[in-house]
Design an enzyme around this catalytic site. Structure first.
Site, PDB file in Angstrom:
ATOM      1  N   HIS A 285      60.413  -0.091 -52.956  1.00  0.00           N
ATOM      2  CA  HIS A 285      61.461   0.829 -53.401  1.00  0.00           C
ATOM      3  C   HIS A 285      60.906   2.159 -53.906  1.00  0.00           C
ATOM      4  O   HIS A 285      61.662   3.107 -54.081  1.00  0.00           O
ATOM      5  CB  HIS A 285      62.293   0.187 -54.515  1.00  0.00           C
ATOM      6  CG  HIS A 285      61.579   0.100 -55.829  1.00  0.00           C
ATOM      7  ND1 HIS A 285      60.629  -0.853 -56.086  1.00  0.00           N
ATOM      8  CD2 HIS A 285      61.662   0.866 -56.952  1.00  0.00           C
ATOM      9  CE1 HIS A 285      60.169  -0.691 -57.318  1.00  0.00           C
ATOM     10  NE2 HIS A 285      60.775   0.349 -57.871  1.00  0.00           N
ATOM     11  N   ARG A 286      59.601   2.259 -54.123  1.00  0.00           N
ATOM     12  CA  ARG A 286      59.045   3.484 -54.709  1.00  0.00           C
ATOM     13  C   ARG A 286      59.020   4.625 -53.686  1.00  0.00           C
ATOM     14  O   ARG A 286      58.746   4.413 -52.506  1.00  0.00           O
ATOM     15  CB  ARG A 286      57.643   3.239 -55.253  1.00  0.00           C
ATOM     16  CG  ARG A 286      57.645   2.295 -56.440  1.00  0.00           C
ATOM     17  CD  ARG A 286      56.341   2.263 -57.196  1.00  0.00           C
ATOM     18  NE  ARG A 286      56.472   1.326 -58.315  1.00  0.00           N
ATOM     19  CZ  ARG A 286      56.993   1.627 -59.501  1.00  0.00           C
ATOM     20  NH1 ARG A 286      57.402   2.860 -59.733  1.00  0.00           N
ATOM     21  NH2 ARG A 286      57.097   0.720 -60.446  1.00  0.00           N
TER      22      ARG A 286
END
Length: 361
Positions: A209-210
Site C-alpha cells: 500500500h505504500r
C-alpha cells in the site's frame, strides 16, 4: 479520570481494542476512570473500519467525525476542525492517541492547544525516512506528548535522544500483540479458503500500500509480475487495498499465482497470516504480528521503524527492488527459517500496564 481515545485507521482499531478492555476491567474493579471513543473517519471503507469494531468487540464510537479522504493537508485540517468541536463539547482530562496516522498527529495538536494532556501509545518509533508521512506524524506527536508508551527499548532510546524526560517514558510492550493474543482462539478461514484450495503452509500472503511500491502503475505491474514468477506455483493471496486497486484499474496482468481478494477483516486476515508459508508486505505492523507467529516476513521497504522485528523476529528488510526480493527469497528457500524470538514485553499485557500507569498520574 476522563480519557478520550482516538481511532482513525485500521491499525488504530487493532491498538485501541485491548486498551478499552483494560479500562473496562479497571472500571469493574471500582477504579474512577471513564473513556469516550472518537472515530475520526480517516478510514471509511467498511472492510477497513466498521468490521474491526464488530470483530474486536469494540463499542460503537461515541462520536464519528466522518472526515474521510483528501490530501494530507485537507484530511489533517478537517480532523483538527472536527476534533476541536468534539473536545469543547466533551471535555476530558487526557487524550490518548495511538500509532502514526494523520488522526494521531492532528488530535494531539488540538488537545495540547486546549491544554489537555496527551498520551501517545507506540511513541518513539522512527524509520529515519522523512519522505514517509507517518514519520512526520510521529515526530510532531512526540514533540508535544506528555506520556510516552513505547513498544521497545530502542523506541525509548530514540525519545531520550530527542530530549524527552525519562520519567515520562514508559516501556510497556506492544498493544497490537495484546489484540493478537486475545483473538488467536477466534480467528477463522476466509470464504475463499476452499475456493483457492488453500492449506496451511502452502501459500504466501502479499500486502502492498505504500506510495513507493504502488503509486506508479508500471513499476507496480513489474513488481507483481516478478512476485508472480518468483512464487513458482505457490499461491499468493493479495488482499488489495482500494487505493492500489484503483491504480491498476482494468489492466489485465495475466498472473498465474497471485489471487486478488477484497480487504479482509481482522479475524480472517490473522488466520491467513498464521497459516501462511511466508508474508511479503510493506507494512510495519504486519512484521510485528509475523514475528510473534513465527512466520517468515519479507518487508519491501528501505527502512523500518521496528528494528526488533529484524534483530529478534522473523522479518527481513528487502528494499523495493524485485531483484533483491527474489534473491533473498531464494536464500530463504535454501536455508529455511532463520532463528527468531519474541521481543521483550510482547506478552499480551501492554494495555494493562498503560492503564495502571495512567491511573497513577
Amino acid at each position: 479520570m476522563k480519557i478520550t481515545i482516538v481511532a482513525g485507521a485500521r491499525p488504530n482499531f487493532i491498538k485501541i481494542a485491548p486498551i478499552i478492555k483494560a479500562i473496562e476491567k479497571k472500571q469493574n474493579e471500582g477504579a474512577n476512570v471513564f473513556y469516550r471513543l472518537v472515530h475520526t473517519g480517516q478510514h471509511y471503507d467498511k472492510n477497513l473500519s466498521d468490521t474491526f469494531f464488530d470483530e474486536l468487540n469494540i463499542p460503537k464510537p461515541d462520536s464519528n467525525l466522518e472526515v474521510k479522504s483528501g490530501s494530507q493537508a485537507e484530511q489533517t485540517g478537517a480532523i483538527m476542525v472536527a476534533f476541536e468541536k468534539e473536545l469543547l463539547q466533551n471535555p476530558c482530562d487526557l487524550v490518548l492517541v495511538v500509532g502514526d496516522v494523520n488522526s494521531t498527529m492532528a488530535c494531539a495538536i488540538v488537545a495540547k492547544k486546549q491544554n489537555i494532556k496527551v498520551a501517545h501509545v507506540e511513541a518513539g518509533i522512527r524509520s529515519g525516512d522523512m519522505t514517509m508521512p507517518e514519520e512526520i506524524n510521529r515526530i510532531v506527536t512526540d514533540s508535544i506528548t506528555d506520556y510516552f508508551f513505547t513498544t521497545s527499548t530502542s523506541a525509548s532510546e530514540n525519545l531520550i535522544k530527542y530530549g524527552v524526560d525519562e520519567t515520562n517514558i514508559h516501556f510497556v510492550g506492544n498493544v497490537m500483540i495484546d489484540t493478537l493474543y486475545q483473538n488467536l482462539g477466534r480467528i477463522f478461514e476466509p470464504l475463499f479458503w476452499n475456493e483457492f484450495q488453500l492449506e496451511t503452509g502452502n501459500y504466501i500472503v502479499l500486502t502492498l500500500h505504500r506510495p513507493s511500491n504502488v503509486d506508479e502503475e508500471q513499476s507496480l505491474i513489474q513488481l507483481l509480475q516478478g512476485i508472480d514468477k518468483m512464487a513458482d506455483g505457490k499461491k499468493v493471496i493479495f488482499p488489495i487495498h482500494p487505493r492500489t486497486k484503483a491504480i491498476l484499474g482494468e489492466t489485465n496482468l495475466e498472473l498465474k499465482n497471485i489471487h486478488f481478494v477484497e480487504p479482509q477483516g481482522y479475524l480472517n486476515f490473522m488466520y491467513l497470516i498464521k497459516n501462511s508459508f511466508a508474508v511479503i508486505t510493506d507494512s510495519g505492523g504486519i512484521s510485528e504480528e509475523t514475528t510473534v507467529l513465527g512466520i517468515p516476513c519479507f518487508t519491501m521497504r528501505n527502512n523500518t521503524e521496528r528494528p526488533e522485528t529484524q534483530s529478534i523476529g522473523t522479518n527481513k528488510l528487502v528494499g523495493i527492488s524485485i531483484g533483491n526480493l527474489v534473491k533473498l527469497f531464494r536464500e530463504f528457500l535454501q536455508k529455511g527459517k532463520k532463528k527468531s524470538g519474541i521481543p521483550e514485553l510482547w506478552d499480551g499485557k501492554a494495555s494493562e500496564r498503560i492503564i495502571d500507569i495512567l491511573l497513577q498520574k
